[in-house]
Design a protein around this motif. Structure first.
Motif, PDB file in Angstrom:
ATOM      1  N   UNK A  73      49.716  99.290  53.304  1.00 30.53           N
ATOM      2  CA  UNK A  73      49.359  98.314  52.265  1.00 30.53           C
ATOM      3  C   UNK A  73      50.551  97.920  51.390  1.00 30.53           C
ATOM      4  N   UNK A  74      51.755  98.149  51.883  1.00 29.61           N
ATOM      5  CA  UNK A  74      52.960  97.760  51.150  1.00 29.61           C
ATOM      6  C   UNK A  74      53.889  96.998  52.096  1.00 29.61           C
ATOM      7  N   UNK A  75      54.908  96.372  51.522  1.00 32.51           N
ATOM      8  CA  UNK A  75      55.852  95.569  52.307  1.00 32.51           C
ATOM      9  C   UNK A  75      57.248  96.167  52.179  1.00 32.51           C
ATOM     10  N   UNK A  93      61.667  96.782  48.972  1.00 32.57           N
ATOM     11  CA  UNK A  93      62.337  95.549  48.514  1.00 32.57           C
ATOM     12  C   UNK A  93      62.744  95.582  47.048  1.00 32.57           C
ATOM     13  N   UNK A  94      62.197  96.509  46.269  1.00 35.89           N
ATOM     14  CA  UNK A  94      62.550  96.578  44.850  1.00 35.89           C
ATOM     15  C   UNK A  94      63.893  97.245  44.621  1.00 35.89           C
ATOM     16  N   UNK A  95      64.399  97.968  45.620  1.00 34.99           N
ATOM     17  CA  UNK A  95      65.672  98.668  45.465  1.00 34.99           C
ATOM     18  C   UNK A  95      66.844  97.699  45.605  1.00 34.99           C
ATOM     19  N   UNK A  99      72.110  98.186  41.310  1.00 29.88           N
ATOM     20  CA  UNK A  99      71.283  98.324  40.112  1.00 29.88           C
ATOM     21  C   UNK A  99      70.632  99.708  40.141  1.00 29.88           C
ATOM     22  N   UNK A 100      71.244 100.657  39.433  1.00 33.50           N
ATOM     23  CA  UNK A 100      70.766 102.042  39.488  1.00 33.50           C
ATOM     24  C   UNK A 100      69.404 102.209  38.836  1.00 33.50           C
ATOM     25  N   UNK A 101      68.958 101.217  38.078  1.00 33.63           N
ATOM     26  CA  UNK A 101      67.646 101.291  37.443  1.00 33.63           C
ATOM     27  C   UNK A 101      66.522 100.860  38.382  1.00 33.63           C
ATOM     28  N   UNK A 102      66.879 100.260  39.507  1.00 31.53           N
ATOM     29  CA  UNK A 102      65.853  99.808  40.458  1.00 31.53           C
ATOM     30  C   UNK A 102      65.282 101.000  41.212  1.00 31.53           C
ATOM     31  N   UNK A 215      69.726 102.751  51.018  1.00 31.99           N
ATOM     32  CA  UNK A 215      69.987 102.721  52.464  1.00 31.99           C
ATOM     33  C   UNK A 215      68.686 102.580  53.245  1.00 31.99           C
ATOM     34  N   UNK A 216      67.615 103.172  52.728  1.00 35.58           N
ATOM     35  CA  UNK A 216      66.325 103.089  53.395  1.00 35.58           C
ATOM     36  C   UNK A 216      65.986 104.348  54.171  1.00 35.58           C
TER      37      UNK A 216
END
Length: 273
Positions: A73-75, A93-95, A99-102, A215-216
């Motif tokens: 249920x996520x992308x 996708x939010x990373x 941006x270390x805050x992401x 990196x994922x």
């Protein structure tokens, strides 16, 4: 003599038909492309591909020229597909790399996957081996915590500094690997669990931890690949040493080369980076 010649002619004809059918299939289902993922093929497919190409359950989207995978249920954005060891690397996708805050939008851990390969409805697995799954995970966990007090005596706790603030009065930490019961500090609460497959870094700084997250992580579709070989009473898994599908049980293991008479190793394609 004429019978042998006739049999040879029949075999050549069958061989020609098989090759022609394979050529037709490849012609009808050429690899698809979206962004940097330029070789999307069996078992994957891209939205809009002909219905007979790839598996519908492994359909990828293409959004703003980025390949995306829909999981739990996520992308997730697709970073790479490895057709030799049956893994796909994705990232939240939010990373954002710089941006270390992401942070990831969703918590995700091994508990979200089932590695019981006998259940064919599991599209993705966290590991490649039917046994000793914990040691053979494709990723490791990053655990984020918020603590009421400063934790300096536990080296596993890496302070996020100004990058992450869960509570204006608390202290934010990240721990790489699995957090055991004895590692929990009094007054600390788990806020987020995220995976990474970048194991080459020494996660002693938050910069390194965030780089690993960006990196994922890899997940596997070895379950689907294992349906193409016969393991009888054995359990199918991917042998990273031989780079083959293999069969395993409590009584021993058989590699892909041992299974040639029973279907053998079945590779789907080449590496896509």
């Amino acid at each position: 003599m004429w019978r042998e010649a006739a049999w040879l002619m029949v075999l050549l004809l069958l061989f020609h038909q098989i090759c022609a059918a394979k050529d037709d299939e490849e012609h009808l289902c050429p690899p698809s492309s979206c962004g940097k993922i330029t070789n999307i093929k069996e078992p994957f497919r891209l939205q809009g591909d002909p219905e007979n190409c790839g598996h519908k359950s492994y359909e990828l989207g293409c959004e703003n020229n980025v390949s995306v995978l829909y999981l739990l249920s996520a992308k997730y954005q697709v970073e790479a597909i490895n057709y030799k060891n049956y893994t796909v690397r994705v990232v939240d996708p939010a990373l954002q790399h710089h941006n270390c805050s992401s942070l990831p939008l969703h918590s995700l851990s091994r508990s979200n996957f089932s590695d019981t390969y006998s259940y064919h409805n599991n599209l993705y697995q966290a590991g490649l081996s039917a046994y000793d799954n914990w040691e053979s995970l494709n990723f490791e966990h990053i655990v984020f915590l918020n603590c009421k007090h400063s934790v300096k005596e536990n080296r596993k706790y890496v302070e996020s500094g100004e990058c992450v603030k869960w509570d204006s009065e608390g202290y934010a930490y990240a721990v790489s690997g699995d957090l055991k019961a004895e590692d929990f500090e009094v007054g600390c609460d788990v806020k987020l669990v995220a995976p990474t497959s970048l194991r080459s870094l020494n996660y002693d700084s938050y910069t390194a931890i965030h780089r690993g997250l960006a990196y994922g992580f890899e997940i596997s579709w070895v379950n689907l690949a294992c349906q193409k070989i016969s393991c009888s009473m054995f359990s199918c898994y991917f042998d990273s040493k031989s780079q083959n599908l293999a069969c395993s049980s409590d009584g021993g293991r058989r590699t892909g080369s041992d299974l040639e008479g029973e279907g053998g190793k079945k590779e789907i394609g080449e590496i896509e980076e």
